[in-house]
Design a protein around this motif. Structure first.
Motif, PDB file in Angstrom:
ATOM      1  N   LEU A   1       0.826  -1.208   0.000  1.00  0.00           N
ATOM      2  CA  LEU A   1       0.000   0.000   0.000  1.00  0.00           C
ATOM      3  C   LEU A   1       0.855   1.249   0.000  1.00  0.00           C
ATOM      4  O   LEU A   1       0.616   2.195  -0.753  1.00  0.00           O
ATOM      5  N   HIS A   2       1.917   1.260   0.819  1.00  0.00           N
ATOM      6  CA  HIS A   2       2.747   2.454   0.956  1.00  0.00           C
ATOM      7  C   HIS A   2       3.687   2.662  -0.238  1.00  0.00           C
ATOM      8  O   HIS A   2       3.919   3.793  -0.651  1.00  0.00           O
ATOM      9  N   LEU A   3       4.203   1.573  -0.797  1.00  0.00           N
ATOM     10  CA  LEU A   3       5.080   1.705  -1.959  1.00  0.00           C
ATOM     11  C   LEU A   3       4.313   2.156  -3.203  1.00  0.00           C
ATOM     12  O   LEU A   3       4.866   2.831  -4.066  1.00  0.00           O
ATOM     13  N   ASN A   4       3.051   1.783  -3.263  1.00  0.00           N
ATOM     14  CA  ASN A   4       2.244   2.104  -4.446  1.00  0.00           C
ATOM     15  C   ASN A   4       1.152   3.115  -4.126  1.00  0.00           C
ATOM     16  O   ASN A   4       0.044   3.045  -4.665  1.00  0.00           O
ATOM     17  N   HIS A   5       1.486   4.071  -3.242  1.00  0.00           N
ATOM     18  CA  HIS A   5       0.456   5.011  -2.782  1.00  0.00           C
ATOM     19  C   HIS A   5      -0.112   5.872  -3.899  1.00  0.00           C
ATOM     20  O   HIS A   5      -1.237   6.348  -3.813  1.00  0.00           O
ATOM     21  N   GLU A   6       0.655   6.077  -4.972  1.00  0.00           N
ATOM     22  CA  GLU A   6       0.134   6.900  -6.067  1.00  0.00           C
ATOM     23  C   GLU A   6      -0.799   6.114  -6.990  1.00  0.00           C
ATOM     24  O   GLU A   6      -1.387   6.681  -7.899  1.00  0.00           O
ATOM     25  N   LYS A   7      -0.935   4.818  -6.737  1.00  0.00           N
ATOM     26  CA  LYS A   7      -1.801   3.989  -7.561  1.00  0.00           C
ATOM     27  C   LYS A   7      -3.099   3.615  -6.848  1.00  0.00           C
ATOM     28  O   LYS A   7      -4.025   3.118  -7.485  1.00  0.00           O
TER      29      LYS A   7
ATOM     30  N   ILE B   1      -2.252  17.091  -6.522  1.00  0.00           N
ATOM     31  CA  ILE B   1      -2.002  17.270  -5.090  1.00  0.00           C
ATOM     32  C   ILE B   1      -3.218  16.882  -4.257  1.00  0.00           C
ATOM     33  O   ILE B   1      -3.091  16.192  -3.240  1.00  0.00           O
ATOM     34  N   ILE B   2      -4.397  17.287  -4.682  1.00  0.00           N
ATOM     35  CA  ILE B   2      -5.601  16.957  -3.902  1.00  0.00           C
ATOM     36  C   ILE B   2      -5.856  15.454  -3.906  1.00  0.00           C
ATOM     37  O   ILE B   2      -6.259  14.875  -2.891  1.00  0.00           O
ATOM     38  N   ASP B   3      -5.578  14.799  -5.040  1.00  0.00           N
ATOM     39  CA  ASP B   3      -5.748  13.345  -5.098  1.00  0.00           C
ATOM     40  C   ASP B   3      -4.637  12.630  -4.321  1.00  0.00           C
ATOM     41  O   ASP B   3      -4.868  11.581  -3.709  1.00  0.00           O
ATOM     42  N   LEU B   4      -3.428  13.201  -4.331  1.00  0.00           N
ATOM     43  CA  LEU B   4      -2.328  12.633  -3.547  1.00  0.00           C
ATOM     44  C   LEU B   4      -2.687  12.667  -2.060  1.00  0.00           C
ATOM     45  O   LEU B   4      -2.475  11.682  -1.340  1.00  0.00           O
ATOM     46  N   LEU B   5      -3.236  13.771  -1.625  1.00  0.00           N
ATOM     47  CA  LEU B   5      -3.655  13.892  -0.231  1.00  0.00           C
ATOM     48  C   LEU B   5      -4.700  12.838   0.117  1.00  0.00           C
ATOM     49  O   LEU B   5      -4.627  12.183   1.168  1.00  0.00           O
ATOM     50  N   LYS B   6      -5.653  12.628  -0.774  1.00  0.00           N
ATOM     51  CA  LYS B   6      -6.694  11.624  -0.531  1.00  0.00           C
ATOM     52  C   LYS B   6      -6.114  10.211  -0.548  1.00  0.00           C
ATOM     53  O   LYS B   6      -6.568   9.335   0.187  1.00  0.00           O
ATOM     54  N   ARG B   7      -5.116   9.985  -1.389  1.00  0.00           N
ATOM     55  CA  ARG B   7      -4.480   8.666  -1.426  1.00  0.00           C
ATOM     56  C   ARG B   7      -3.706   8.409  -0.133  1.00  0.00           C
ATOM     57  O   ARG B   7      -3.660   7.276   0.357  1.00  0.00           O
ATOM     58  N   ILE B   8      -3.082   9.453   0.401  1.00  0.00           N
ATOM     59  CA  ILE B   8      -2.379   9.310   1.671  1.00  0.00           C
ATOM     60  C   ILE B   8      -3.366   8.975   2.785  1.00  0.00           C
ATOM     61  O   ILE B   8      -3.065   8.203   3.702  1.00  0.00           O
ATOM     62  N   VAL B   9      -4.569   9.536   2.707  1.00  0.00           N
ATOM     63  CA  VAL B   9      -5.614   9.197   3.678  1.00  0.00           C
ATOM     64  C   VAL B   9      -5.997   7.721   3.524  1.00  0.00           C
ATOM     65  O   VAL B   9      -6.199   7.020   4.512  1.00  0.00           O
ATOM     66  N   THR B  10      -6.082   7.242   2.286  1.00  0.00           N
ATOM     67  CA  THR B  10      -6.344   5.820   2.052  1.00  0.00           C
ATOM     68  C   THR B  10      -5.249   4.982   2.690  1.00  0.00           C
ATOM     69  O   THR B  10      -5.527   3.964   3.335  1.00  0.00           O
ATOM     70  N   ASP B  11      -3.987   5.409   2.532  1.00  0.00           N
ATOM     71  CA  ASP B  11      -2.865   4.685   3.138  1.00  0.00           C
ATOM     72  C   ASP B  11      -3.002   4.621   4.652  1.00  0.00           C
ATOM     73  O   ASP B  11      -2.794   3.580   5.275  1.00  0.00           O
ATOM     74  N   GLY B  12      -3.322   5.775   5.263  1.00  0.00           N
ATOM     75  CA  GLY B  12      -3.397   5.835   6.715  1.00  0.00           C
ATOM     76  C   GLY B  12      -4.613   5.142   7.269  1.00  0.00           C
ATOM     77  O   GLY B  12      -4.560   4.457   8.284  1.00  0.00           O
ATOM     78  N   HIS B  13      -5.746   5.309   6.574  1.00  0.00           N
ATOM     79  CA  HIS B  13      -6.986   4.696   7.030  1.00  0.00           C
ATOM     80  C   HIS B  13      -6.918   3.198   6.798  1.00  0.00           C
ATOM     81  O   HIS B  13      -7.175   2.407   7.684  1.00  0.00           O
TER      82      HIS B  13
ATOM     83  N   PRO C   1     -10.963  11.182   8.350  1.00  0.00           N
ATOM     84  CA  PRO C   1     -11.027  10.314   9.532  1.00  0.00           C
ATOM     85  C   PRO C   1      -9.785  10.440  10.405  1.00  0.00           C
ATOM     86  O   PRO C   1      -8.661  10.539   9.895  1.00  0.00           O
ATOM     87  N   GLU C   2      -9.976  10.439  11.697  1.00  0.00           N
ATOM     88  CA  GLU C   2      -8.851  10.564  12.633  1.00  0.00           C
ATOM     89  C   GLU C   2      -7.866   9.403  12.479  1.00  0.00           C
ATOM     90  O   GLU C   2      -6.658   9.568  12.671  1.00  0.00           O
ATOM     91  N   GLU C   3      -8.392   8.211  12.098  1.00  0.00           N
ATOM     92  CA  GLU C   3      -7.505   7.043  11.943  1.00  0.00           C
ATOM     93  C   GLU C   3      -6.447   7.268  10.865  1.00  0.00           C
ATOM     94  O   GLU C   3      -5.403   6.618  10.866  1.00  0.00           O
ATOM     95  N   ALA C   4      -6.731   8.174   9.918  1.00  0.00           N
ATOM     96  CA  ALA C   4      -5.782   8.412   8.825  1.00  0.00           C
ATOM     97  C   ALA C   4      -4.460   8.968   9.339  1.00  0.00           C
ATOM     98  O   ALA C   4      -3.419   8.820   8.690  1.00  0.00           O
ATOM     99  N   TYR C   5      -4.487   9.569  10.510  1.00  0.00           N
ATOM    100  CA  TYR C   5      -3.273  10.184  11.056  1.00  0.00           C
ATOM    101  C   TYR C   5      -2.355   9.166  11.729  1.00  0.00           C
ATOM    102  O   TYR C   5      -1.272   9.523  12.192  1.00  0.00           O
ATOM    103  N   ARG C   6      -2.777   7.905  11.760  1.00  0.00           N
ATOM    104  CA  ARG C   6      -1.928   6.891  12.378  1.00  0.00           C
ATOM    105  C   ARG C   6      -0.749   6.530  11.476  1.00  0.00           C
ATOM    106  O   ARG C   6       0.226   5.920  11.936  1.00  0.00           O
TER     107      ARG C   6
END
Length: 221
Positions: free
Chosen positions: A81-87, A187-199, A142-147
């Protein structure tokens, strides 16, 4: 460089491999599994809470727990998930609140970032919302995304810090994240993908809810 050949070196020692095979009574355990296990353990909230003081002053010590292969699988999924966060798919739960007049603005300007920030309510930072720019606000984070942590801060906060327009005072070099991609939504989609990674998918988080009874005393690798 020329004809020089690169040599791949494992960061998992042979001693660690022998130790894990012995503890878990499985001669087929491989170094890759130990890597995923460590990756998963280091992301465990319980582990970070238990060893907060130790982690501030020394190298991590990795406990050997009963649920070894549960952590291996969680680490494998998290790594992918983390290596392919842009996908990965941008997190769909985040809303995009756009001011009405912004519909007249070209997409490149609409999604242009100067500096994202959290709103403040009575002096307190609200992390469930990000003010993306003058036109767009992103609530329902979601708060869980910050983990998902990168060092001492979350990946979301790292993105907010890095994706801002600024000029280096000494060199005059301009850092404009809006030039990083042709897609104005990058950038806005990257931010949302990072939330997917964290959540993350729920099945990644399950083994990390408890370290379980330890098989051996914590042991440095």
């Amino acid at each position: 460089m020329g004809n020089e050949r690169c040599e791949r070196v494992d960061n998992i020692t042979n001693a660690a491999l022998i130790g894990h095979r012995a503890v878990y009574n499985n001669p087929n355990t491989v170094k890759g599994e130990i890597f995923y296990y460590i990756y998963s353990i280091l992301r465990s909230p319980e582990y970070r809470n238990l060893f907060t003081s130790d982690l501030k002053k020394s190298l991590p010590c990795i406990p050997k727990v009963q649920n070894f292969y549960g952590f291996v699988e969680a680490g494998r999924k998290s790594t992918d998930l983390h290596l392919n966060h842009e996908k990965v798919e941008p997190y769909g739960g985040i809303l995009e609140e756009v001011k009405p007049r912004s519909l007249e603005i070209p997409l490149r300007e609409l999604y242009r970032v100067a500096k994202m920030e959290f709103p403040r309510v009575k002096g307190k930072v609200g992390r469930s919302t990000i003010i993306y720019n003058t036109w767009i606000t992103l609530p329902n984070i979601p708060e869980e995304a910050y983990r998902y942590q990168l060092g001492a801060r979350s990946a979301i906060e790292w993105i907010i810090d890095r994706c801002q327009f600024k000029t280096d005072k000494a060199s005059g070099i301009v850092n404009d994240p809006n030039d990083w991609a042709d897609n104005p939504r990058y950038i806005i989609d990257l931010l949302k993908r990072i939330v997917t990674d964290g959540h993350g998918p729920r099945d990644i988080a399950v083994p990390q809810q408890a370290l379980g009874r330890k098989i051996a005393v914590k042991e440095a690798l």
